[in-house]
Design a protein around this motif. Structure first.
Motif, PDB file in Angstrom:
ATOM      1  N   ASP A   1       6.062  12.251  -1.702  1.00 32.29           N
ATOM      2  CA  ASP A   1       4.970  11.273  -1.742  1.00 32.29           C
ATOM      3  C   ASP A   1       4.231  11.439  -3.066  1.00 32.29           C
ATOM      4  O   ASP A   1       3.475  12.392  -3.250  1.00 32.29           O
TER       5      ASP A   1
ATOM      6  N   TYR B   1      -1.594  13.974   3.680  1.00 38.79           N
ATOM      7  CA  TYR B   1      -2.089  12.610   3.899  1.00 38.79           C
ATOM      8  C   TYR B   1      -1.096  11.640   3.274  1.00 38.79           C
ATOM      9  O   TYR B   1      -0.886  11.654   2.065  1.00 38.79           O
ATOM     10  N   HIS B   2      -0.479  10.826   4.125  1.00 42.76           N
ATOM     11  CA  HIS B   2       0.514   9.865   3.637  1.00 42.76           C
ATOM     12  C   HIS B   2       0.119   8.446   3.981  1.00 42.76           C
ATOM     13  O   HIS B   2       0.938   7.538   3.877  1.00 42.76           O
ATOM     14  N   GLY B   3      -1.116   8.253   4.427  1.00 43.99           N
ATOM     15  CA  GLY B   3      -1.593   6.920   4.720  1.00 43.99           C
ATOM     16  C   GLY B   3      -2.410   6.872   5.993  1.00 43.99           C
ATOM     17  O   GLY B   3      -2.523   7.862   6.727  1.00 43.99           O
TER      18      GLY B   3
ATOM     19  N   ASN C   1       5.298   4.673   2.481  1.00 42.82           N
ATOM     20  CA  ASN C   1       5.766   5.825   3.256  1.00 42.82           C
ATOM     21  C   ASN C   1       6.421   5.399   4.566  1.00 42.82           C
ATOM     22  O   ASN C   1       7.435   5.974   4.974  1.00 42.82           O
TER      23      ASN C   1
ATOM     24  N   VAL D   1       2.277   8.986  -4.281  1.00 43.84           N
ATOM     25  CA  VAL D   1       1.272   7.920  -4.315  1.00 43.84           C
ATOM     26  C   VAL D   1       0.069   8.359  -5.159  1.00 43.84           C
ATOM     27  O   VAL D   1      -0.447   7.597  -5.977  1.00 43.84           O
ATOM     28  N   MET D   2      -0.350   9.582  -4.968  1.00 44.06           N
ATOM     29  CA  MET D   2      -1.497  10.101  -5.723  1.00 44.06           C
ATOM     30  C   MET D   2      -1.057  10.784  -7.021  1.00 44.06           C
ATOM     31  O   MET D   2      -1.742  10.720  -8.033  1.00 44.06           O
TER      32      MET D   2
ATOM     33  N   THR E   1       0.859  -1.192   0.000  1.00 48.41           N
ATOM     34  CA  THR E   1       0.000   0.000   0.000  1.00 48.41           C
ATOM     35  C   THR E   1       0.888   1.233   0.000  1.00 48.41           C
ATOM     36  O   THR E   1       2.097   1.153   0.294  1.00 48.41           O
ATOM     37  N   GLY E   2       0.272   2.368  -0.264  1.00 50.29           N
ATOM     38  CA  GLY E   2       0.997   3.631  -0.182  1.00 50.29           C
ATOM     39  C   GLY E   2       1.408   3.936   1.253  1.00 50.29           C
ATOM     40  O   GLY E   2       2.472   4.515   1.502  1.00 50.29           O
ATOM     41  N   THR E   3       0.564   3.565   2.192  1.00 48.01           N
ATOM     42  CA  THR E   3       0.889   3.759   3.607  1.00 48.01           C
ATOM     43  C   THR E   3       2.200   3.057   3.946  1.00 48.01           C
ATOM     44  O   THR E   3       3.112   3.656   4.535  1.00 48.01           O
TER      45      THR E   3
ATOM     46  N   GLU F   1       3.769  16.130  -0.327  1.00 47.96           N
ATOM     47  CA  GLU F   1       3.109  15.823  -1.606  1.00 47.96           C
ATOM     48  C   GLU F   1       3.294  17.028  -2.536  1.00 47.96           C
ATOM     49  O   GLU F   1       3.159  18.171  -2.092  1.00 47.96           O
TER      50      GLU F   1
ATOM     51  N   LYS G   1      -1.222   3.161  -5.551  1.00 44.68           N
ATOM     52  CA  LYS G   1      -2.445   3.330  -6.344  1.00 44.68           C
ATOM     53  C   LYS G   1      -2.403   2.556  -7.670  1.00 44.68           C
ATOM     54  O   LYS G   1      -2.141   1.372  -7.679  1.00 44.68           O
TER      55      LYS G   1
HETATM   56  N1  PLP Z   1      -0.058   8.985   0.167  1.00 40.57           N
HETATM   57  C1  PLP Z   1      -0.963   9.681  -0.523  1.00 40.57           C
HETATM   58  C2  PLP Z   1      -0.576  10.991  -1.123  1.00 40.57           C
HETATM   59  C3  PLP Z   1      -2.252   9.159  -0.704  1.00 40.57           C
HETATM   60  O1  PLP Z   1      -3.171   9.862  -1.383  1.00 40.57           O
HETATM   61  C4  PLP Z   1      -2.574   7.903  -0.155  1.00 40.57           C
HETATM   62  C5  PLP Z   1      -3.928   7.314  -0.311  1.00 40.57           C
HETATM   63  O2  PLP Z   1      -4.894   7.962  -0.596  1.00 40.57           O
HETATM   64  C6  PLP Z   1      -1.589   7.223   0.565  1.00 40.57           C
HETATM   65  C7  PLP Z   1      -0.342   7.794   0.686  1.00 40.57           C
HETATM   66  C8  PLP Z   1      -1.878   5.898   1.198  1.00 40.57           C
HETATM   67  O3  PLP Z   1      -2.013   4.900   0.249  1.00 40.57           O
HETATM   68  P1  PLP Z   1      -2.814   3.556   0.627  1.00 40.57           P
HETATM   69  O4  PLP Z   1      -4.244   3.937   0.781  1.00 40.57           O
HETATM   70  O5  PLP Z   1      -2.558   2.651  -0.527  1.00 40.57           O
HETATM   71  O6  PLP Z   1      -2.220   3.053   1.883  1.00 40.57           O
END
Ligand code: PLP
Length: 427
Positions: free
Chosen positions: A234, A149-151, A126, A236-237, A121-123, A201, A261
């Motif tokens: 980050d 938001y990093h998770g 990070n 992820v998005m 996952t993105g969480t 981000e 993602k």
């Molecule tokens: N980092 C950012 C910028 C995100 O938008 C998200 C999820 O929305 C995450 C991390 C966390 O990713 P995940 O939901 O796959 O854990």
């Protein structure tokens, strides 16, 4: 409201399912974000760029699985690769595979990462990136931004770590995104030799689709380095917003980047990578290196499907065209909402919708919205878009899907225009 009453009347099966689910899941829910009052719609099926709820309403899917659903629900390349992987390769193999190498090499080339590691996952991406930064620098503190938001366990609403944030005491939160002076002050204010990383981000996603300015992001990168800390981006998005990610489009040179993602092709996915010397903290041949484990880190389905999606479908050319389409779509929406309380933010294929008291006000960070949001209008919009067959997030977010028919984008613009006209008195 009347819209909410119609919602309840129109969705008896979703209501019954919610009443049942609360007996098993807290609030009937397993992803807090997806809870909506008075009850969420239960979605039963997705096909192409559409979803259907259990009361059999059809919606254009503008949630796009919060940006992970880039390919839609039945892209032929994704489905073909899934099926082929299942029948020829099998599931997670509990072994090193060529698939993880192939995907890592592609991610590395596309996002300029010398070394890459996979996660789920993105969480997780990070968490591992920060652990790596801390190990590399032998420091603990991390600077983050309000609204970041990093998770699930790494979020910083309203200027402080959320109640479930891990290692909350190690984070120092800059109280406003896009405020370079303040960011420099906070970064320089962390004790000498204590700052491991600055995590940011390039556009705050969950924070409201608020793009970082070039000056702000470059200034933060420079300040991190001045303080001897790593600059962790980050993506992820935002990796979908430009061929090499939004950071590359902005000319940034992060030490570490986190991904997730859509890069797993729609399956659970995360990855992190960057500088060879930093990522060497995860080299198991090195005495004292960090353990980066995870049963499903290299599961074959996400590796193969993510790889096929990025290589064959979301090529650099497709990425550019897709985001240009998003920019044009946002401009049309802005035109329709001019002079009202409805404001569209974002970049490329990610769009934020905000209802604020003064629609002319510039939105540069979450604090610009504090106390000014019109949640009543936002809710009304959400109910009425559902009635018109558009599935958006309640908080105001649209993540576009490849292959959504142009007529549906046109129809959305016209539906928003009709909404604005119908409610002119309160808009
Ligand atoms: N980092 C950012 C910028 C995100 O938008 C998200 C999820 O929305 C995450 C991390 C966390 O990713 P995940 O939901 O796959 O854990």
């Amino acid at each position: 409201s009347a819209a909410e009453a119609r919602f309840i009347a129109n969705n008896p099966l979703s209501k019954a399912q919610h009443d049942l689910a609360v007996g098993t899941l807290p609030g009937g829910n397993t992803r807090t974000l997806l809870h909506t009052s008075p009850f969420p719609l239960t979605i039963k099926q997705g096909k192409d760029a559409y979803v259907w709820d259990i009361d059999s309403h059809k919606y254009v899917d503008f949630v796009g699985e919060l940006s992970a659903g880039l390919y839609g629900h039945s892209h032929p390349t994704i489905l073909r690769t899934l099926t082929a992987t299942l029948s020829t390769t099998g599931l997670s193999l509990g072994a090193t595979t060529t698939h993880e190498h192939a995907h890592a090499a592609l991610l590395g080339a596309r996002f300029r990462l010398a070394r890459v590691r996979m996660a789920n996952t993105g969480t997780e991406a990070n968490l591992h990136a920060l652990a790596g930064a801390r190990h590399f620098t032998r420091r603990r503190k991390v600077v983050v931004f309000s609204g970041g938001y990093h998770g699930a366990v790494l979020s910083f609403p309203e200027g402080r770590p959320a109640a479930n944030c891990v290692d909350a005491g190690d984070f120092v939160v800059v109280p406003r995104y896009n405020d370079l002076e303040l960011a420099r002050e906070v970064i320089m204010g962390v004790g000498e030799g204590e700052l491991a990383a600055v995590l940011v981000e390039a556009m705050q996603g969950a924070g409201g689709c608020i793009p970082g300015t070039r000056d702000f992001l470059h200034g933060v990168q420079a300040a991190a380095r001045e303080r001897g800390a790593l600059f962790v981006l980050d993506e992820v998005m935002t990796s979908r917003l430009a061929p090499g990610g939004l950071g590359a489009a902005m000319g940034l040179t992060p030490d570490l980047v986190t991904l997730g993602k859509y890069l797993g092709g729609g399956l659970a996915f995360g990855a992190f990578g960057g500088r060879e010397d930093v990522m060497a903290v995860y080299d198991p041949r090195v005495e004292g290196s960090l353990a980066h484990s995870g049963t499903f880190n290299n599961n074959t389905l996400a590796m193969c499907v993510g790889h096929a999606g990025l290589k064959e479908v979301f090529t650099e050319e497709v990425c550019v065209a897709f985001n240009a389409k998003g920019d044009a779509f946002r401009e049309r929406l802005r035109e329709v909402a001019k002079g009202t309380k409805l404001v569209f933010t974002g970049r490329g294929s990610l769009i934020g919708l905000h209802f604020i008291e003064d629609g002319e006000q510039e939105i540069t960070c979450g604090e610009d919205l504090a106390g000014k949001e019109r949640k009543d209008l936002r809710d009304l919009f959400w109910f009425e878009m559902l009635e018109a067959g558009f599935w958006t997030t309640r908080r105001g977010f649209v993540a576009m899907i490849l292959g959504t028919p142009d007529e549906e984008l046109d129809r959305f613009v016209e539906t928003v225009r009709a909404f604005v006209d119908r409610h002119r008195g309160i808009m």
